[in-house]
Motif scaffolding. Structure first.
Motif, PDB file in Angstrom:
ATOM      1  N   GLY A 506      54.335   8.769 -38.561  1.00 58.49           N
ATOM      2  CA  GLY A 506      53.292   9.473 -40.179  1.00 58.49           C
ATOM      3  C   GLY A 506      52.003   8.679 -40.060  1.00 58.49           C
ATOM      4  N   LEU A 507      51.605   8.191 -38.773  1.00 59.87           N
ATOM      5  CA  LEU A 507      50.565   8.004 -38.405  1.00 59.87           C
ATOM      6  C   LEU A 507      49.280   9.090 -37.421  1.00 59.87           C
ATOM      7  CD1 LEU A 507      50.072   3.928 -37.105  1.00 59.87           C
ATOM      8  CD2 LEU A 507      49.107   5.036 -39.249  1.00 59.87           C
ATOM      9  N   HIS A 508      50.706   9.505 -36.636  1.00 58.84           N
ATOM     10  CA  HIS A 508      50.323  10.637 -36.359  1.00 58.84           C
ATOM     11  C   HIS A 508      49.949  11.460 -36.477  1.00 58.84           C
ATOM     12  CE1 HIS A 508      49.785  12.077 -31.375  1.00 58.84           C
ATOM     13  NE2 HIS A 508      49.892  13.303 -32.351  1.00 58.84           N
ATOM     14  N   PHE A 509      50.503  12.528 -37.781  1.00 54.79           N
ATOM     15  CA  PHE A 509      50.153  13.499 -37.765  1.00 54.79           C
ATOM     16  C   PHE A 509      49.660  13.616 -39.042  1.00 54.79           C
ATOM     17  CE2 PHE A 509      53.877  14.477 -34.590  1.00 54.79           C
ATOM     18  CZ  PHE A 509      53.579  15.378 -34.702  1.00 54.79           C
ATOM     19  N   MET A 510      49.688  12.278 -39.958  1.00 56.20           N
ATOM     20  CA  MET A 510      48.993  12.185 -41.234  1.00 56.20           C
ATOM     21  C   MET A 510      48.073  11.299 -41.462  1.00 56.20           C
ATOM     22  SD  MET A 510      51.385  14.472 -42.388  1.00 56.20           S
ATOM     23  CE  MET A 510      50.805  13.786 -44.773  1.00 56.20           C
ATOM     24  N   LYS A 511      47.974  10.700 -40.040  1.00 60.21           N
ATOM     25  CA  LYS A 511      46.534   9.787 -39.954  1.00 60.21           C
ATOM     26  C   LYS A 511      46.636   8.519 -41.523  1.00 60.21           C
ATOM     27  CE  LYS A 511      45.475  12.625 -36.838  1.00 60.21           C
ATOM     28  NZ  LYS A 511      46.369  12.432 -35.709  1.00 60.21           N
ATOM     29  N   GLU A 512      47.799   8.307 -41.807  1.00 55.46           N
ATOM     30  CA  GLU A 512      47.872   7.416 -42.443  1.00 55.46           C
ATOM     31  C   GLU A 512      49.124   6.968 -42.735  1.00 55.46           C
ATOM     32  OE1 GLU A 512      46.106   7.601 -46.608  1.00 55.46           O
ATOM     33  OE2 GLU A 512      46.775   9.896 -46.465  1.00 55.46           O
ATOM     34  N   VAL A 513      49.493   5.442 -42.648  1.00 56.09           N
ATOM     35  CA  VAL A 513      50.732   4.944 -42.747  1.00 56.09           C
ATOM     36  C   VAL A 513      51.748   5.441 -43.691  1.00 56.09           C
ATOM     37  CG1 VAL A 513      50.110   2.647 -42.113  1.00 56.09           C
ATOM     38  CG2 VAL A 513      49.714   2.781 -44.249  1.00 56.09           C
ATOM     39  N   PRO A 514      53.084   5.231 -43.331  1.00 54.68           N
ATOM     40  CA  PRO A 514      53.971   6.303 -43.957  1.00 54.68           C
ATOM     41  C   PRO A 514      54.181   5.794 -45.706  1.00 54.68           C
ATOM     42  CG  PRO A 514      54.903   5.416 -42.493  1.00 54.68           C
ATOM     43  CD  PRO A 514      53.257   5.391 -42.384  1.00 54.68           C
ATOM     44  N   TRP A 515      54.090   4.170 -45.359  1.00 48.51           N
ATOM     45  CA  TRP A 515      54.393   3.506 -46.496  1.00 48.51           C
ATOM     46  C   TRP A 515      53.191   2.055 -46.802  1.00 48.51           C
ATOM     47  CZ3 TRP A 515      56.831   0.914 -42.591  1.00 48.51           C
ATOM     48  CH2 TRP A 515      57.396   1.363 -42.401  1.00 48.51           C
ATOM     49  N   LYS A 516      53.056   1.944 -48.038  1.00 48.15           N
ATOM     50  CA  LYS A 516      52.061   0.296 -48.113  1.00 48.15           C
ATOM     51  C   LYS A 516      52.846  -0.827 -47.793  1.00 48.15           C
ATOM     52  CE  LYS A 516      50.234   2.744 -51.322  1.00 48.15           C
ATOM     53  NZ  LYS A 516      49.286   3.228 -52.691  1.00 48.15           N
ATOM     54  N   THR A 517      54.296  -0.867 -48.237  1.00 47.61           N
ATOM     55  CA  THR A 517      54.844  -2.125 -47.689  1.00 47.61           C
ATOM     56  C   THR A 517      56.318  -1.782 -46.796  1.00 47.61           C
ATOM     57  OG1 THR A 517      53.810  -3.159 -49.369  1.00 47.61           O
ATOM     58  CG2 THR A 517      56.082  -4.274 -49.016  1.00 47.61           C
ATOM     59  N   LEU A 518      56.947  -2.733 -46.038  1.00 50.91           N
ATOM     60  CA  LEU A 518      58.483  -2.189 -45.970  1.00 50.91           C
ATOM     61  C   LEU A 518      59.273  -3.333 -46.333  1.00 50.91           C
ATOM     62  CD1 LEU A 518      60.463  -0.995 -43.962  1.00 50.91           C
ATOM     63  CD2 LEU A 518      59.590  -1.583 -41.765  1.00 50.91           C
ATOM     64  N   TYR A 519      59.897  -3.110 -47.039  1.00 45.34           N
ATOM     65  CA  TYR A 519      60.712  -4.689 -47.327  1.00 45.34           C
ATOM     66  C   TYR A 519      62.300  -4.520 -46.304  1.00 45.34           C
ATOM     67  CZ  TYR A 519      63.518  -7.986 -50.440  1.00 45.34           C
ATOM     68  OH  TYR A 519      63.784  -8.769 -50.489  1.00 45.34           O
ATOM     69  N   LEU A 520      62.389  -5.045 -46.158  1.00 45.20           N
ATOM     70  CA  LEU A 520      64.207  -5.495 -44.977  1.00 45.20           C
ATOM     71  C   LEU A 520      64.732  -6.847 -45.636  1.00 45.20           C
ATOM     72  CD1 LEU A 520      61.628  -5.675 -41.533  1.00 45.20           C
ATOM     73  CD2 LEU A 520      63.840  -3.708 -42.892  1.00 45.20           C
ATOM     74  N   HIS A 521      65.848  -5.585 -46.263  1.00 46.38           N
ATOM     75  CA  HIS A 521      67.354  -6.452 -46.887  1.00 46.38           C
ATOM     76  C   HIS A 521      68.263  -7.075 -45.792  1.00 46.38           C
ATOM     77  CE1 HIS A 521      69.456  -3.233 -46.473  1.00 46.38           C
ATOM     78  NE2 HIS A 521      69.370  -2.795 -47.280  1.00 46.38           N
TER      79      HIS A 521
END
Length: 886
Positions: A506-521
């Motif tokens: 995401g960072l490489h191709f879109m120049k932005e993070v793919p999501w703002k929050t990553l929730y790991l259950h």
């Protein structure tokens, strides 16, 4: 109002409402002027069926997406499935085998056509099962990792990474599955403990001066040994470093090299090095100066012995299966007098999770991504807070893996999948291009090209999921609106295999993070805390639980037990308990409807004069605040518990009890008009707040409450999140809290002493403040009805046994003369305390005995502790009852 049936039957409403929502486009993002809110579903395998982990993962996502809709956001939940290269190819091949056919009976194109046929007929079963769970995805735009648009994105990424020098072909070791005949990822390797052997061999020194001892769990690999490693600080071997060993059987001359990989404390301190068949040895071999292209390979794709490049493996081994070769190696070493000893040992052995075959480290040419370069901005994204990982404790694990990341093998030796867009000329030169025409243009006219037969790892394609599903690179408007996504819900077990790779791509191709929050259950475990597995027979079928208790009950159970990444011990009794919660809400709504309480006409709280109504409005306000904070903080357990306790305790158990006729208007026997309006408003707020967690029952009750002549203007799924525009009335809250505590104390005391709940008692109050006296006067009829206190006097209580209760500053004395036999009751309580104390002592003795705690089964120890705590609580309760008797 629509009449509700007496019995809550989830099955009767779930299919009907889901079909209604989907057919009316309720799940589609349809608010172009609103703030977008986007979640992408971790794509389940197209071969999969709903398991309890899927149920948890998708319930948590659905709560967020339904909540966002209720907040007025333009909510998009992207749904789709993964083509699951290995799993899908295995399914289709098994069907072929059942018909006496093999994949190789067909051309590649014909086989792939059969896989597409299978997908059309049988694939995607899990999407129907997710509908039963209530997942409100945008099914109208369901994606598939092999659909045309997504495939274009995958090929574009491959070509771009190659052009940028970040994707290359290299010879390295991979996890090779001889059963599937493909490289597999670490995630697809299942390590098992196996009873094996540790063979100790002597390797003769080339000058005939002696030998060096080595030990191995895989004797067959000695046929491709290229060195013996010793620790440079090991005094025993310092003089031998740089000398040669003459391998038994093959006669190959190999060097003794210095490397810290050799542990002086382990075995003989000398390690045989087979760089072409062991991951650690591969690194040692590189440090010793062996190029991967020169490392010896002794196995073919079936894990049968083949000749090494130096031609030194004896003919009798060639074509032999690897474990047969193991036996022959041991026999020949023994015959040469070079077998020192054999030890029994439990060995950690890698197996293919799908094939069940022992995995072989194998040296092959594969395609790799320069993950170390892509990882740098991904590390910074988390460090800077551009991505928030919840729980935060996972950050350390993320950084540790990303900072030590290895090249990512992205090629697989399959037919089903995204075929690698690379072509080779007859000299082996590679041309990477979007299509064959472009490759031919690069090679020049007349140059014969052959396409790479490998396909891409499915994790490579799914790493593009956050933007590839939005139509990248062609649909710029969709991408700009919904990228980056807001949150990703994921199991912690795929943090590296999928989540981290999405960050990198995401960072490489879109120049932005793919999501703002990553929730790991966490994982859903069996009730005793053990990991669920088919072999143990302790797996839980979520569809079976839905059939038995309803989707709402299962969803609420998983939500209430989800505590920021901690594993869930799923007990079916909890599901049954939340089914009872749904039934209680159903019955409470029926009670309201039978008393003329219907749908509210306002979003803001209605005006209220009565303390009980001002109190319940304040309770709505406080519950809403707790709920909003919990959802922002992704504290699912706190969110569920807040709404649960408000509905069960405050609304059902107390508020409806307090406004029951003839509480206000005794002459008419009806609830007063103000309470009807407030109760209808509160019930509406409950349905909206509870909807993300229990969508089916709330939608049913939402419409049932409406007047058929004046139906709701919209479904609950598109209602507005509560906005009471009121304040908490502290005085009303304090008064009703006091009333509830007084009634509860009286009821508890009666229960402890075995007094019938309906028995009427007199009360004498001392030390009461003016505020308490005023409350007793204003709540007189309620106290008489709910606490069954016939007379409340501010005078001295008569002599004799009595219940004594302290509520705030006031003491309530309830004489018991003529109600119970006080002496007999004291004797009963003392006898019960004595009996329980003896049982507690016995349990304490067991728990203080180290032999029991250490040797007994964990569940037995846990039960003993629970029994002890339960009896201690009962003793405490009985002692309190005894004290109340005076």
């Amino acid at each position: 109002m629509t009449e509700l049936s007496k019995t809550f039957d989830p099955a009767a409403i779930e299919a009907r409402w889901y079909q209604h929502w989907e057919s009316t486009g309720a799940f589609r993002p349809s608010r172009p002027d609103a703030t977008p809110y986007t979640i992408v579903m971790p794509p389940p395998n197209v071969t999969g069926s709903l398991h309890i982990g899927h149920a948890l993962d998708n319930t948590l996502q659905d709560i967020l997406i339904r909540h966002a809709r209720l907040q007025g956001k333009d909510a998009l939940w992207v749904a789709g499935t993964d083509h699951a290269g290995i799993a899908t190819q295995m399914v289709v091949e098994r069907q072929m085998n059942a018909r006496g056919e093999k994949r190789t009976d067909y051309s590649r194109d014909d086989f792939i056509a059969k896989v597409w046929e299978w997908k059309a007929e049988s694939g995607g079963q899990i999407t129907g099962q997710l509908r039963r769970l209530g997942a409100s995805c945008d099914w109208a735009n369901e994606r598939f990792t092999m659909d045309e648009g997504f495939s274009k994105a995958v090929l574009k990424v491959f070509v771009e990474l190659y052009k940028q020098g970040l994707l290359y072909r290299d010879k390295r070791l991979v996890n090779w599955d001889p059963g599937l005949k493909t490289a597999i990822s670490d995630l697809e390797v299942e390590t098992k403990e196996v009873n094996g052997k540790f063979w100790h061999f002597r390797y003769p020194l080339a000058d005939g001066s002696g030998h060096i001892a080595v030990a191995t769990t895989r004797p067959e690999t000695m046929l491709a040994d290229m060195a013996v490693a010793v620790n440079p600080e090991d005094e025993r071997y310092k003089a031998l470093i740089g000398t040669m060993v003459k391998l038994p059987i093959t006669g190959r001359l190999i060097p003794i090299v210095a490397d810290e990989h050799a542990d002086p404390e382990l075995g003989s301190g000398a390690v045989k090095i087979t760089p072409g068949h062991d991951f650690n040895d591969f690194e040692v071999g590189k440090r010793a100066g062996f190029k991967p292209a020169d490392m010896l390979n002794m196995l073919d794709a079936d894990a049968n012995v083949i000749q090494t490049a130096d031609g030194l493996i004896p003919a009798e081994f060639l074509g032999m299966e690897r474990f047969q070769a193991r036996k022959l190696v041991v026999e020949q070493i023994d015959a040469l007098g070079l077998l020192d000893k054999i030890e029994d040992r439990v060995i950690q052995t890698p197996y293919g999770d799908r094939s069940g075959v022992v995995i072989e480290p194998w040296l092959t040419d594969q395609w790799y991504v320069d993950a170390a370069t892509l990882a740098k901005p991904a590390i910074e994204a988390v460090r800077s807070g551009a991505i928030k990982i919840v729980p935060k404790t996972w950050e350390k694990t993320y950084f540790n893996w990303m900072e030590n990341i290895q090249p990512w093998c992205v090629s697989r030796q399959l037919w089903w999948g995204h075929q690698i867009p690379a072509w080779y000329d007859e000299d082996g030169k590679v041309y990477v291009a979007d299509d064959e025409a472009d490759a031919q243009a690069q090679a020049g006219a007349g140059v014969k090209l052959t396409r790479d037969t490998d396909v891409l790892d499915t994790w490579f394609s799914s790493a593009l999921w956050p933007f590839g599903t939005l139509g990248w690179p062609e649909n710029e408007a969709m991408v700009q609106r919904h990228y980056p996504n807001d949150v990703l819900i994921s199991g912690f077990d795929i943090l590296f295999f999928w989540d981290a790779r999405m960050v990198m791509q995401g960072l490489h191709f879109m120049k932005e993070v793919p999501w703002k929050t990553l929730y790991l259950h966490g994982l859903v475990r069996a009730a005793d805390g053990s990991k669920m597995s088919k072999s143990k027979g302790n797996t839980v079928d979520p569809l079976g639980l839905i059939d038995k208790y309803g989707a709402d009950a299962l969803r609420f159970t998983l939500t209430a037990m989800e505590s920021q990444g901690r594993d869930i011990k799923l007990d079916e009794k909890r599901v049954e308990g939340y089914r009872n919660f749904a039934t209680k809400l159903w019955n409470a709504t029926r009670f309201c409807m039978s008393n003329g309480i219907g749908a509210s006409q306002t979003l803001e709280a209605p005006k209220a004069e009565l303390a009980v109504n001002r109190w319940i409005i304040g309770e709505v306000m406080e519950t809403l605040a707790k709920l909003d904070k919990a959802l922002v903080d992704l504290r699912y357990d706190e969110a569920a518990n807040s709404i649960y306790h408000f509905v069960w305790n405050n609304f059902c158990d107390w508020y409806l009890e307090l406004i029951k006729p003839p509480f206000i208007d005794g002459e008419k026997g009806e609830t007063d008009p103000e309470s009807k309006i407030v109760a209808g408003w509160v019930l509406d707020q409950i349905l909206v707040m509870l909807h993300p967690f229990m969508p089916f029952i709330t939608e049913e009750l939402w419409h049932a409450l409406a007047d058929p002549a004046n139906p709701r203007p919209h479904d609950l799924i598109h209602a507005r999140w509560p906005a009471p525009q009121a304040t908490v009335d502290a005085a009303a809250q304090a008064e009703i809290d006091w009333l509830i505590r007084l009634v509860s104390e009286v009821r508890t005391a009666k229960n402890e002493l075995g007094i019938a709940p309906g028995a009427k008692l007199n009360a004498f109050v001392r030390d009461a403040s003016s505020q308490t006296i005023a409350r007793l006067a204003s709540q007189q009829s309620t106290i008489a009805r709910l606490a069954r206190l016939e007379n409340v006097a501010m005078t001295q209580a008569p002599e004799g046994g009595a219940i004594q209760l302290v509520v705030d500053e006031a003491t309530f004395v309830l004489p018991l003369a003529g109600v119970i036999d006080l002496d007999a009751e004291r004797a009963r309580i003392n006898k019960a305390i004595e009996s329980l104390s003896k049982e507690m002592a016995g349990l304490s003795g067991r728990l203080n005995n180290p032999a029991f705690v250490e040797k007994a089964k964990p569940e037995a120890v846990e039960k003993a502790r629970a029994d002890h705590d339960e009896k201690a609580s009962e003793v405490e309760r009985l002692e309190a009852a005894l004290k109340r008797l005076g």
